[in-house]
Write a protein that holds these residues in place. Structure first.
Motif, mmCIF file in Angstrom:
data_model
loop_
_atom_site.group_PDB
_atom_site.id
_atom_site.type_symbol
_atom_site.label_atom_id
_atom_site.label_comp_id
_atom_site.label_asym_id
_atom_site.label_seq_id
_atom_site.Cartn_x
_atom_site.Cartn_y
_atom_site.Cartn_z
ATOM 1 N N GLY A 15 -27.091 -77.030 58.099
ATOM 2 C CA GLY A 15 -27.976 -75.875 58.235
ATOM 3 C C GLY A 15 -29.246 -76.211 58.975
ATOM 4 O O GLY A 15 -29.687 -75.467 59.860
ATOM 5 N N ALA A 16 -29.870 -77.332 58.629
ATOM 6 C CA ALA A 16 -31.095 -77.747 59.312
ATOM 7 C C ALA A 16 -30.823 -78.043 60.778
ATOM 8 O O ALA A 16 -31.613 -77.674 61.657
ATOM 9 N N ALA A 17 -29.698 -78.700 61.053
ATOM 10 C CA ALA A 17 -29.347 -78.999 62.445
ATOM 11 C C ALA A 17 -29.161 -77.723 63.252
ATOM 12 O O ALA A 17 -29.560 -77.645 64.425
ATOM 13 N N ILE A 18 -28.575 -76.708 62.644
ATOM 14 C CA ILE A 18 -28.400 -75.421 63.318
ATOM 15 C C ILE A 18 -29.758 -74.800 63.622
ATOM 16 O O ILE A 18 -29.997 -74.304 64.738
ATOM 17 N N CYS A 19 -30.651 -74.810 62.644
ATOM 18 C CA CYS A 19 -31.986 -74.235 62.850
ATOM 19 C C CYS A 19 -32.720 -74.917 64.004
ATOM 20 O O CYS A 19 -33.321 -74.252 64.855
ATOM 21 N N LEU A 20 -32.681 -76.240 64.024
ATOM 22 C CA LEU A 20 -33.426 -76.978 65.039
ATOM 23 C C LEU A 20 -32.857 -76.737 66.435
ATOM 24 O O LEU A 20 -33.606 -76.544 67.401
ATOM 25 N N LEU A 21 -31.533 -76.738 66.556
ATOM 26 C CA LEU A 21 -30.930 -76.492 67.861
ATOM 27 C C LEU A 21 -31.135 -75.043 68.295
ATOM 28 O O LEU A 21 -31.395 -74.769 69.473
ATOM 29 N N ALA A 22 -31.059 -74.114 67.349
ATOM 30 C CA ALA A 22 -31.259 -72.700 67.684
ATOM 31 C C ALA A 22 -32.666 -72.442 68.187
ATOM 32 O O ALA A 22 -32.881 -71.626 69.092
ATOM 33 N N ALA A 23 -33.643 -73.143 67.624
ATOM 34 C CA ALA A 23 -35.023 -72.992 68.093
ATOM 35 C C ALA A 23 -35.139 -73.416 69.549
ATOM 36 O O ALA A 23 -35.850 -72.783 70.344
ATOM 37 N N GLU A 24 -34.439 -74.473 69.914
ATOM 38 C CA GLU A 24 -34.457 -74.931 71.300
ATOM 39 C C GLU A 24 -33.795 -73.927 72.235
ATOM 40 O O GLU A 24 -34.085 -73.917 73.435
ATOM 41 N N HIS A 25 -32.931 -73.086 71.681
ATOM 42 C CA HIS A 25 -32.267 -72.043 72.466
ATOM 43 C C HIS A 25 -33.026 -70.716 72.434
ATOM 44 O O HIS A 25 -32.521 -69.705 72.921
ATOM 45 N N GLY A 26 -34.204 -70.707 71.835
ATOM 46 C CA GLY A 26 -35.049 -69.523 71.890
ATOM 47 C C GLY A 26 -34.939 -68.563 70.741
ATOM 48 O O GLY A 26 -35.497 -67.458 70.796
ATOM 49 N N TYR A 27 -34.280 -68.951 69.662
ATOM 50 C CA TYR A 27 -34.175 -68.069 68.501
ATOM 51 C C TYR A 27 -35.403 -68.194 67.605
ATOM 52 O O TYR A 27 -35.945 -69.287 67.421
ATOM 53 N N ASP A 28 -35.835 -67.086 67.023
ATOM 54 C CA ASP A 28 -36.738 -67.103 65.886
ATOM 55 C C ASP A 28 -35.868 -67.302 64.642
ATOM 56 O O ASP A 28 -34.787 -66.714 64.540
ATOM 57 N N ILE A 29 -36.338 -68.118 63.705
ATOM 58 C CA ILE A 29 -35.461 -68.578 62.623
ATOM 59 C C ILE A 29 -35.991 -68.215 61.249
ATOM 60 O O ILE A 29 -37.178 -68.404 60.955
ATOM 61 N N VAL A 30 -35.097 -67.731 60.392
ATOM 62 C CA VAL A 30 -35.377 -67.582 58.971
ATOM 63 C C VAL A 30 -34.562 -68.642 58.250
ATOM 64 O O VAL A 30 -33.323 -68.624 58.279
ATOM 65 N N VAL A 31 -35.271 -69.589 57.638
ATOM 66 C CA VAL A 31 -34.650 -70.726 56.958
ATOM 67 C C VAL A 31 -34.487 -70.393 55.486
ATOM 68 O O VAL A 31 -35.461 -70.359 54.730
ATOM 69 N N ASN A 32 -33.275 -70.135 55.069
ATOM 70 C CA ASN A 32 -33.024 -69.874 53.650
ATOM 71 C C ASN A 32 -32.832 -71.189 52.899
ATOM 72 O O ASN A 32 -32.214 -72.124 53.406
ATOM 73 N N TYR A 33 -33.367 -71.244 51.679
ATOM 74 C CA TYR A 33 -33.201 -72.416 50.824
ATOM 75 C C TYR A 33 -33.174 -71.945 49.375
ATOM 76 O O TYR A 33 -33.491 -70.793 49.077
ATOM 77 N N VAL A 34 -32.818 -72.864 48.471
ATOM 78 C CA VAL A 34 -32.811 -72.538 47.046
ATOM 79 C C VAL A 34 -33.797 -73.401 46.269
ATOM 80 O O VAL A 34 -34.583 -72.894 45.482
ATOM 81 N N THR A 35 -33.779 -74.713 46.493
ATOM 82 C CA THR A 35 -34.615 -75.603 45.678
ATOM 83 C C THR A 35 -35.602 -76.444 46.476
ATOM 84 O O THR A 35 -36.704 -76.720 46.003
ATOM 85 N N ASP A 36 -35.231 -76.893 47.670
ATOM 86 C CA ASP A 36 -36.039 -77.878 48.386
ATOM 87 C C ASP A 36 -37.002 -77.207 49.368
ATOM 88 O O ASP A 36 -36.757 -77.152 50.571
ATOM 89 N N ILE A 37 -38.117 -76.719 48.843
ATOM 90 C CA ILE A 37 -39.078 -76.021 49.696
ATOM 91 C C ILE A 37 -39.722 -76.956 50.712
ATOM 92 O O ILE A 37 -40.032 -76.546 51.837
ATOM 93 N N GLU A 38 -39.892 -78.229 50.359
ATOM 94 C CA GLU A 38 -40.495 -79.165 51.305
ATOM 95 C C GLU A 38 -39.602 -79.358 52.524
ATOM 96 O O GLU A 38 -40.081 -79.379 53.669
ATOM 97 N N ALA A 39 -38.300 -79.499 52.303
ATOM 98 C CA ALA A 39 -37.374 -79.645 53.422
ATOM 99 C C ALA A 39 -37.346 -78.376 54.270
ATOM 100 O O ALA A 39 -37.318 -78.433 55.500
ATOM 101 N N ALA A 40 -37.365 -77.211 53.606
ATOM 102 C CA ALA A 40 -37.365 -75.945 54.342
ATOM 103 C C ALA A 40 -38.620 -75.809 55.189
ATOM 104 O O ALA A 40 -38.563 -75.391 56.360
#
Length: 248
Positions: A15-40
């Protein structure tokens, strides 16, 4: 502008890898998480460093109200155009089917199947031309376990991913005329914390010899396939399940 992308389970691993690559492709990102707010939050900061908007939103994807809030919050940065249903769990402990607790099986099905249903439903209600949307794309993250069965470890997890693939096919047919494409990727063994977290820290090394390419995948390799399916380059692909298992 590529638009707004919601990634469930976006704080770690694939999921994190998708977010990071998508940002490089120009997407605005909503990062969903459940427990690890620091990682999000770390993923959010990386996305913003790429010049894109980003939010971290806590939601258990098996909870209808929390999923609705996730998508309502996403609207703060713009209209939804993409969804990646990546959140998934294997259960409490690996083992044979007859050794599994029903509570573990139910939790896996709640997250892996009901969660995909709830998030896809919210996405369709926002992206479909039937509801006044402009269209978009959904990518569901399945697993080669759906085909291999995951005997002796997670048969219930494999079954949940088979359900995801069936849902992908059916939903793709339902919304094809509403400018929404729905596809899935089916990763094999991937270098993430999932294996150690499930009590199998040696699983990557143990399975590597059975993979024709001789190694597990990196999360970034799965992300590349997801981004292709989200992109206009995959404009004629819908209802597809793309296996990325190194030949296994």
């Amino acid at each position: 502008m590529a638009g707004v992308l919601v990634v469930t389970g976006g704080s770690r691993g694939i999921g994190a890898a998708i977010c990071l690559l998508a940002a490089e492709h120009g997407y605005d990102i909503v990062v969903n998480y459940v427990t690890d707010i620091e990682a999000a939050n770390a993923v959010v900061e990386h996305v913003r460093a790429c010049g894109q908007q980003a939010l971290a939103v806590r939601a258990d994807v098996s909870n209808e109200d929390e999923v609705h809030n996730l998508f309502e919050t996403a609207a703060a940065i713009g209209p939804l155009t993409r969804l990646v249903n990546n959140a998934g769990i294997t259960g409490f402990t690996p083992g044979r089917l007859d050794e599994q607790r029903v509570s573990s099986v139910r939790r896996v099905l709640d997250v892996n199947v009901t969660g995909v249903f709830l998030c896809a439903r919210e996405a369709v209600r926002r992206m479909s031309t039937r509801y006044g949307g402009g269209g978009g794309a959904i990518v569901n993250v399945s697993s080669t376990a759906a085909r291999l069965g995951s005997a002796g470890e997670w048969v219930h997890y494999a079954a949940s991913k088979a359900a995801v693939e069936t849902m992908t096919l059916g939903l793709a047919q339902e919304v094809a005329g509403e400018r929404i494409r729905v596809n899935a990727v089916a990763p094999g063994t991937v270098e993430t914390g999932l294996h150690a977290g499930a009590g199998l820290p040696d699983r990557l090394e143990r399975l590597a010899p059975s993979i024709p390419l001789g190694r597990p995948a990196r999360p970034e390799e799965i992300a590349e396939a997801v981004l292709w399916l989200l992109s206009p380059a995959a404009s004629y692909a819908t209802g597809a399940v793309l296996p990325i298992g190194g030949g296994r």
